[in-house]
Design an enzyme around this catalytic site. Structure first.
Site, mmCIF file in Angstrom:
data_model
loop_
_atom_site.group_PDB
_atom_site.id
_atom_site.type_symbol
_atom_site.label_atom_id
_atom_site.label_comp_id
_atom_site.label_asym_id
_atom_site.label_seq_id
_atom_site.Cartn_x
_atom_site.Cartn_y
_atom_site.Cartn_z
ATOM 1 N N SER A 13 -8.025 0.404 2.047
ATOM 2 C CA SER A 13 -8.294 1.783 2.460
ATOM 3 C C SER A 13 -9.710 2.213 2.099
ATOM 4 O O SER A 13 -10.414 2.798 2.924
ATOM 5 C CB SER A 13 -7.303 2.750 1.804
ATOM 6 O OG SER A 13 -6.050 2.594 2.394
ATOM 7 N N GLN A 42 -1.977 3.079 -5.138
ATOM 8 C CA GLN A 42 -3.006 3.649 -4.253
ATOM 9 C C GLN A 42 -4.419 3.607 -4.827
ATOM 10 O O GLN A 42 -5.385 3.437 -4.086
ATOM 11 C CB GLN A 42 -2.608 5.054 -3.809
ATOM 12 C CG GLN A 42 -1.635 4.944 -2.653
ATOM 13 C CD GLN A 42 -1.008 6.242 -2.239
ATOM 14 O OE1 GLN A 42 -1.474 7.319 -2.612
ATOM 15 N NE2 GLN A 42 0.064 6.145 -1.476
ATOM 16 N N TYR A 89 2.234 -1.347 9.167
ATOM 17 C CA TYR A 89 1.254 -2.011 10.025
ATOM 18 C C TYR A 89 1.784 -2.107 11.451
ATOM 19 O O TYR A 89 2.971 -1.936 11.709
ATOM 20 C CB TYR A 89 0.983 -3.432 9.499
ATOM 21 C CG TYR A 89 0.245 -3.444 8.192
ATOM 22 C CD1 TYR A 89 -1.111 -3.166 8.140
ATOM 23 C CD2 TYR A 89 0.906 -3.723 6.996
ATOM 24 C CE1 TYR A 89 -1.794 -3.168 6.941
ATOM 25 C CE2 TYR A 89 0.225 -3.727 5.783
ATOM 26 C CZ TYR A 89 -1.129 -3.450 5.765
ATOM 27 O OH TYR A 89 -1.801 -3.443 4.582
ATOM 28 N N ARG A 146 0.798 -1.229 0.000
ATOM 29 C CA ARG A 146 0.000 0.000 0.000
ATOM 30 C C ARG A 146 0.826 1.271 0.000
ATOM 31 O O ARG A 146 0.290 2.345 -0.255
ATOM 32 C CB ARG A 146 -0.922 -0.022 1.216
ATOM 33 C CG ARG A 146 -1.853 -1.191 1.132
ATOM 34 C CD ARG A 146 -2.491 -1.466 2.449
ATOM 35 N NE ARG A 146 -3.583 -0.573 2.732
ATOM 36 C CZ ARG A 146 -4.102 -0.437 3.941
ATOM 37 N NH1 ARG A 146 -3.629 -1.138 4.947
ATOM 38 N NH2 ARG A 146 -5.096 0.383 4.151
ATOM 39 N N ASP A 161 -6.206 0.416 -3.796
ATOM 40 C CA ASP A 161 -6.173 0.077 -2.368
ATOM 41 C C ASP A 161 -7.579 -0.141 -1.782
ATOM 42 O O ASP A 161 -8.187 0.761 -1.194
ATOM 43 C CB ASP A 161 -5.422 1.181 -1.604
ATOM 44 C CG ASP A 161 -5.125 0.788 -0.168
ATOM 45 O OD1 ASP A 161 -5.666 -0.250 0.294
ATOM 46 O OD2 ASP A 161 -4.366 1.509 0.502
#
Ligand code: NAD
Length: 398
Positions: free
Chosen positions: A135, A129, A229, A123, A132
């Site tokens: 998200s 993006q 993360y 990501r 994604d």
């Protein structure tokens, strides 16, 4: 001959989204692709068969979608029957939780079904993006979490000054301030609550504060793992966290939990004791709730439970699905970005030197090729391909 993209109707009764909406369908048809949509695939999201037909798709039965498509797109993992119908050389794309259903991935590799799984997308690469899904869907879920909490909370969210007296504003705590958590904070603020956020990644402090919320500092010195993360906490760290969170939770009226650690079950953040010590009327919305467990003790996936001490716990792992129309529109845009990326000259091209594709691909040509998935399966690392990447950073979506 042009490539065919197939859209499946989701098999879970809790899943109301669809992987392609009519608008993106129209764009793909314009690009020269043939689109097959399973009958009533979009109905739960308010997209109807005639909308897809007007967009240039053919509406067919499930078997025809699976039989005739080069690429099959879906939201969640396909059921066992569908998995057994996919053919060698076919490409499937969805949010397939590959790190938790590693046996399904092994089965696809055995059957030479190629798999792109959104949960593996790298990501932080900027050109990924638009793909994604994590998200786009988390953002919808975070918004809905705050809206559901305000609906179930038996008091006002904002401060109310009226001739009949003043009502204090609700206090909302968001545990886990990634994409969903930040959207929950923004929405709860817009509804007028006093909001604080908590995370073990120190980097999230600035993001929480920029929304006008208070960041509660964790005793975990650095909970950041790889790829942006969180990491899994040790037992000692988790125990310390439960203690510090018990105090924070008791001071709030609403607690929205969003904590996830990729490849692991969601960490328990709100213990049984914390639920017992909460004020009557407190609402917990647990976005981590799933069959693997959740962030809140006693939460049940897809259910809302009211405890003996009048605390409401919403098992809310399916919130994106509860805003099915908007979340499907966003999911479809992410699917479109992937399709544009992998199709070149009417062919599906999975370049083994492109890090977006080797990130997104779980299985290719009979082999588990994703490094994170190989690690989860205890498989040795694959050697790096020798060919230098053609300037993939400049690869554009059409
Ligand atoms: P996620 O869904 O994996 O987890 C949600 C949040 O829970 C995270 O903020 C995580 O730190 C937190 N968490 C996990 N365990 C916890 C614990 N025990 N205690 C407290 N908090 C805990 O996260 P996400 O929303 O997918 O975001 C993950 C990261 O990816 C973030 O750093 C985000 O900024 C980043 N991201 C980057 C991009 C980009 O660069 N384009 C896009 C999206 C997300």
């Amino acid at each position: 001959m042009s490539l065919t993209i197939g859209v499946l109707k989701e098999s879970s009764p809790h899943e109301h989204r669809v992987a392609l909406d009519p608008e993106v369908t129209k764009r793909l048809v314009k690009k020269g692709l043939q689109i097959l949509v399973e009958a009533s695939a979009g109905e739960d999201a308010n997209f109807f068969d005639n909308d897809y037909e007007s967009a240039g798709a053919k509406v067919v039965d499930r078997n025809a979608v699976i039989e005739q498509s080069n690429i099959v797109v879906m939201i969640d993992n396909p059921d066992e029957q569908t998995r057994s119908q996919f053919k060698s050389g076919q490409l499937i794309l969805g949010l397939l939780n590959s790190l938790t259903v590693t046996d399904e991935m092994t089965e696809f590799a055995k059957n030479k079904v190629n798999v792109l799984s959104f949960d593996l997308l790298p990501r932080t690469i900027s050109r990924a993006q638009t793909m994604d899904v994590l998200s786009s869907q988390s953002s919808v879920a975070g918004y809905k979490a705050a809206v559901i909490a305000s609906d179930l909370y038996p008091k006002y969210f904002p401060m109310m000054i009226t001739a009949a007296g003043t009502i204090k504003p609700a206090k909302v705590l968001v545990l886990g301030t990634g994409v969903a958590g930040l959207q929950a904070i923004g929405t709860a603020k817009r509804l007028g609550a006093i909001v604080s956020g908590y995370d073990i990644r120190p980097a999230s402090r600035g993001e929480v504060e920029s929304l006008g919320a208070t960041f509660l500092t964790s005793s975990v010195s650095n909970g950041a793992g790889s790829g942006g993360y969180a990491r899994q906490l040790t037992d000692e760290e988790q125990e310390a966290q439960h203690k510090e969170l018990a105090e924070f939770i008791a001071q709030n009226d609403i607690v929205i939990t969003t904590a996830q650690v990729p490849g692991h079950k969601p960490p328990l953040m709100v213990t049984e004791d914390s639920v017992q010590n909460s004020k009557p009327g407190t609402v917990f919305v647990d976005l981590g709730a799933s069959d693997l467990g959740g962030n809140v003790a006693g939460s049940k996936p897809f259910e809302t439970v009211v405890t003996d001490n009048h605390v409401t716990i919403v098992g809310a792992g399916d919130l994106a699905s509860r805003v099915a129309n908007s979340s499907s529109q966003l999911f479809a845009k992410n699917v479109q970005a992937v399709i544009n990326y992998v199709i070149e000259d009417d062919q599906i091209q999975i370049d083994p030197t492109d890090d977006v594709l080797t990130g997104l691909a779980a299985v290719y040509d009979g082999e588990i090729i994703n490094a994170r998935l190989r690690k989860a399966l205890d498989l040795p690392e694959l050697p790096k391909p020798e060919e230098p990447a053609e300037d993939s950073e400049t690869k554009e979506e059409s």
